[in-house]
Motif scaffolding. Structure first.
Motif, PDB file in Angstrom:
ATOM      1  N   PRO A  29       0.838  -1.204   0.000  1.00 51.46           N
ATOM      2  CA  PRO A  29       0.000   0.000   0.000  1.00 51.46           C
ATOM      3  C   PRO A  29       0.867   1.247   0.000  1.00 51.46           C
ATOM      4  CG  PRO A  29       0.198  -0.809   2.216  1.00 51.46           C
ATOM      5  CD  PRO A  29       0.929  -1.793   1.325  1.00 51.46           C
ATOM      6  N   PRO A  30       0.265   2.402  -0.274  1.00 54.57           N
ATOM      7  CA  PRO A  30       1.023   3.647  -0.171  1.00 54.57           C
ATOM      8  C   PRO A  30       1.468   3.877   1.276  1.00 54.57           C
ATOM      9  CG  PRO A  30      -1.292   4.092  -0.618  1.00 54.57           C
ATOM     10  CD  PRO A  30      -1.111   2.612  -0.661  1.00 54.57           C
ATOM     11  N   PRO A  31       2.468   4.716   1.491  1.00 49.45           N
ATOM     12  CA  PRO A  31       3.030   4.891   2.832  1.00 49.45           C
ATOM     13  C   PRO A  31       2.046   5.427   3.868  1.00 49.45           C
ATOM     14  CG  PRO A  31       4.079   6.376   1.240  1.00 49.45           C
ATOM     15  CD  PRO A  31       3.164   5.479   0.485  1.00 49.45           C
ATOM     16  N   GLN A  32       0.943   6.033   3.454  1.00 55.83           N
ATOM     17  CA  GLN A  32      -0.003   6.565   4.443  1.00 55.83           C
ATOM     18  C   GLN A  32      -0.905   5.473   5.037  1.00 55.83           C
ATOM     19  OE1 GLN A  32      -0.032   7.392   1.172  1.00 55.83           O
ATOM     20  NE2 GLN A  32      -2.102   7.614   0.393  1.00 55.83           N
ATOM     21  N   PHE A  33      -0.681   4.213   4.651  1.00 57.67           N
ATOM     22  CA  PHE A  33      -1.445   3.103   5.204  1.00 57.67           C
ATOM     23  C   PHE A  33      -0.627   2.402   6.289  1.00 57.67           C
ATOM     24  CE2 PHE A  33      -4.127   3.861   1.747  1.00 57.67           C
ATOM     25  CZ  PHE A  33      -5.241   3.044   1.796  1.00 57.67           C
ATOM     26  N   GLY A 117      -4.731 -29.637  16.873  1.00 60.32           N
ATOM     27  CA  GLY A 117      -5.611 -29.866  15.735  1.00 60.32           C
ATOM     28  C   GLY A 117      -7.026 -29.345  15.906  1.00 60.32           C
ATOM     29  N   ARG A 118      -7.300 -28.698  17.039  1.00 62.05           N
ATOM     30  CA  ARG A 118      -8.643 -28.131  17.259  1.00 62.05           C
ATOM     31  C   ARG A 118      -8.854 -26.886  16.399  1.00 62.05           C
ATOM     32  NH1 ARG A 118     -12.398 -30.709  20.875  1.00 62.05           N
ATOM     33  NH2 ARG A 118     -13.018 -28.670  21.588  1.00 62.05           N
ATOM     34  N   LEU A 119      -7.770 -26.145  16.163  1.00 54.30           N
ATOM     35  CA  LEU A 119      -7.819 -24.942  15.343  1.00 54.30           C
ATOM     36  C   LEU A 119      -6.746 -25.021  14.265  1.00 54.30           C
ATOM     37  CD1 LEU A 119      -8.076 -22.161  18.098  1.00 54.30           C
ATOM     38  CD2 LEU A 119      -9.939 -23.038  16.678  1.00 54.30           C
ATOM     39  N   LYS A 120      -6.934 -24.243  13.221  1.00 47.47           N
ATOM     40  CA  LYS A 120      -5.891 -24.010  12.223  1.00 47.47           C
ATOM     41  C   LYS A 120      -5.882 -22.513  11.957  1.00 47.47           C
ATOM     42  CE  LYS A 120      -8.789 -24.997   8.209  1.00 47.47           C
ATOM     43  NZ  LYS A 120      -8.944 -25.810   7.008  1.00 47.47           N
ATOM     44  N   VAL A 121      -4.813 -22.028  11.370  1.00 44.99           N
ATOM     45  CA  VAL A 121      -4.667 -20.590  11.156  1.00 44.99           C
ATOM     46  C   VAL A 121      -4.633 -20.259   9.668  1.00 44.99           C
ATOM     47  CG1 VAL A 121      -3.501 -20.205  13.358  1.00 44.99           C
ATOM     48  CG2 VAL A 121      -2.139 -20.630  11.317  1.00 44.99           C
ATOM     49  N   ARG A 122      -5.168 -19.087   9.356  1.00 41.66           N
ATOM     50  CA  ARG A 122      -5.058 -18.511   8.014  1.00 41.66           C
ATOM     51  C   ARG A 122      -4.548 -17.089   8.224  1.00 41.66           C
ATOM     52  NH1 ARG A 122      -9.802 -16.714   4.514  1.00 41.66           N
ATOM     53  NH2 ARG A 122     -10.928 -17.633   6.238  1.00 41.66           N
ATOM     54  N   VAL A 123      -3.420 -16.764   7.619  1.00 40.38           N
ATOM     55  CA  VAL A 123      -2.750 -15.476   7.828  1.00 40.38           C
ATOM     56  C   VAL A 123      -2.903 -14.617   6.585  1.00 40.38           C
ATOM     57  CG1 VAL A 123      -0.537 -14.360   8.337  1.00 40.38           C
ATOM     58  CG2 VAL A 123      -1.076 -16.583   9.375  1.00 40.38           C
ATOM     59  N   MET A 124      -3.349 -13.384   6.792  1.00 45.69           N
ATOM     60  CA  MET A 124      -3.517 -12.443   5.682  1.00 45.69           C
ATOM     61  C   MET A 124      -3.041 -11.063   6.115  1.00 45.69           C
ATOM     62  SD  MET A 124      -7.352 -13.540   4.504  1.00 45.69           S
ATOM     63  CE  MET A 124      -7.336 -12.519   3.042  1.00 45.69           C
ATOM     64  N   ARG A 125      -2.357 -10.363   5.206  1.00 42.62           N
ATOM     65  CA  ARG A 125      -1.966  -8.973   5.486  1.00 42.62           C
ATOM     66  C   ARG A 125      -3.203  -8.095   5.350  1.00 42.62           C
ATOM     67  NH1 ARG A 125       2.579  -6.345   6.439  1.00 42.62           N
ATOM     68  NH2 ARG A 125       3.977  -7.858   5.543  1.00 42.62           N
ATOM     69  N   TRP A 126      -3.302  -7.094   6.237  1.00 46.85           N
ATOM     70  CA  TRP A 126      -4.447  -6.182   6.234  1.00 46.85           C
ATOM     71  C   TRP A 126      -3.917  -4.762   6.347  1.00 46.85           C
ATOM     72  CZ3 TRP A 126      -7.323  -4.239  10.941  1.00 46.85           C
ATOM     73  CH2 TRP A 126      -8.528  -3.626  10.583  1.00 46.85           C
ATOM     74  N   TRP A 127      -4.416  -3.891   5.496  1.00 48.31           N
ATOM     75  CA  TRP A 127      -4.011  -2.488   5.511  1.00 48.31           C
ATOM     76  C   TRP A 127      -5.182  -1.613   5.923  1.00 48.31           C
ATOM     77  CZ3 TRP A 127      -2.509  -4.204   0.117  1.00 48.31           C
ATOM     78  CH2 TRP A 127      -1.242  -4.756   0.119  1.00 48.31           C
ATOM     79  N   THR A 128      -4.863  -0.592   6.704  1.00 41.17           N
ATOM     80  CA  THR A 128      -5.868   0.396   7.102  1.00 41.17           C
ATOM     81  C   THR A 128      -5.289   1.786   6.857  1.00 41.17           C
ATOM     82  OG1 THR A 128      -5.079   0.582   9.388  1.00 41.17           O
ATOM     83  CG2 THR A 128      -6.743  -1.103   8.940  1.00 41.17           C
ATOM     84  N   PRO A 129      -6.150   2.783   6.698  1.00 45.01           N
ATOM     85  CA  PRO A 129      -5.617   4.141   6.598  1.00 45.01           C
ATOM     86  C   PRO A 129      -4.761   4.440   7.836  1.00 45.01           C
ATOM     87  CG  PRO A 129      -7.927   4.104   6.000  1.00 45.01           C
ATOM     88  CD  PRO A 129      -7.605   2.738   6.550  1.00 45.01           C
ATOM     89  N   GLY A 130      -3.654   5.115   7.624  1.00 38.82           N
ATOM     90  CA  GLY A 130      -2.731   5.420   8.710  1.00 38.82           C
ATOM     91  C   GLY A 130      -3.400   6.059   9.897  1.00 38.82           C
ATOM     92  N   GLY A 131      -3.130   5.537  11.090  1.00 47.77           N
ATOM     93  CA  GLY A 131      -3.670   6.093  12.315  1.00 47.77           C
ATOM     94  C   GLY A 131      -5.113   5.715  12.617  1.00 47.77           C
ATOM     95  N   ALA A 132      -5.727   4.880  11.785  1.00 46.95           N
ATOM     96  CA  ALA A 132      -7.142   4.513  12.005  1.00 46.95           C
ATOM     97  C   ALA A 132      -7.323   3.688  13.265  1.00 46.95           C
ATOM     98  CB  ALA A 132      -7.690   3.761  10.787  1.00 46.95           C
TER      99      ALA A 132
END
Length: 135
Positions: A29-33, A117-132
């Motif tokens: 994302p742009p640097p303001q995120f 084995g009770r849980l598994k993980v899914r990892v995703m990058r998430w961007w928000t507007p800076g300072g949100a």
């Protein structure tokens, strides 16, 4: 569709288009995120059946792991979903965005409920507007 619904739909489309075009050629994302890692905790593919006492102990260890992740500064916040529409989704953990994906996967996979084995993980990058978000 009334005018308000059309206007809301137009705003959502413009936001989605604008967000998609705001990434650079590497998908950054742009640097303001601000950047975070969302770890979705999902029901394991074949979760073991546990006695009530073993289930309670595993839950205690799971919560202790999440608390440790927060205390050590890796995770910012974590919690379960109330009543998910998709029963496989159990909760979410928000990790710092300056970590590497592999590190987040390793930290999240160290959760005793994931190891069992009770849980598994899914990892995703998430961007928000800076300072949100403030932690």
């Amino acid at each position: 569709m009334n005018r308000i619904r059309w206007a809301a739909l137009a705003v959502l489309v413009l936001f989605a288009v604008g967000s998609a075009h705001s990434q650079d050629s590497q998908g950054n994302p742009p640097p303001q995120f601000d950047s975070y890692w969302m770890v979705f905790l999902e029901r394991g593919d074949d979760p073991p059946e546990l006695e009530d006492s073993a289930s309670a102990e595993l839950q205690r260890k799971h919560l202790a792991h999440l608390s440790k992740m927060r205390t050590e500064g890796f995770a910012l916040v974590a919690g379960p979903f109330e009543v998910p529409a998709d029963e496989s989704l159990r909760g979410i953990v928000l990790y710092r965005g300056d970590l590497e994906k592999e590190e987040v996967e390793q930290l999240a996979s160290a959760d005793p409920a994931v190891k069992a084995g009770r849980l598994k993980v899914r990892v995703m990058r998430w961007w928000t507007p800076g300072g949100a978000l403030k932690f």
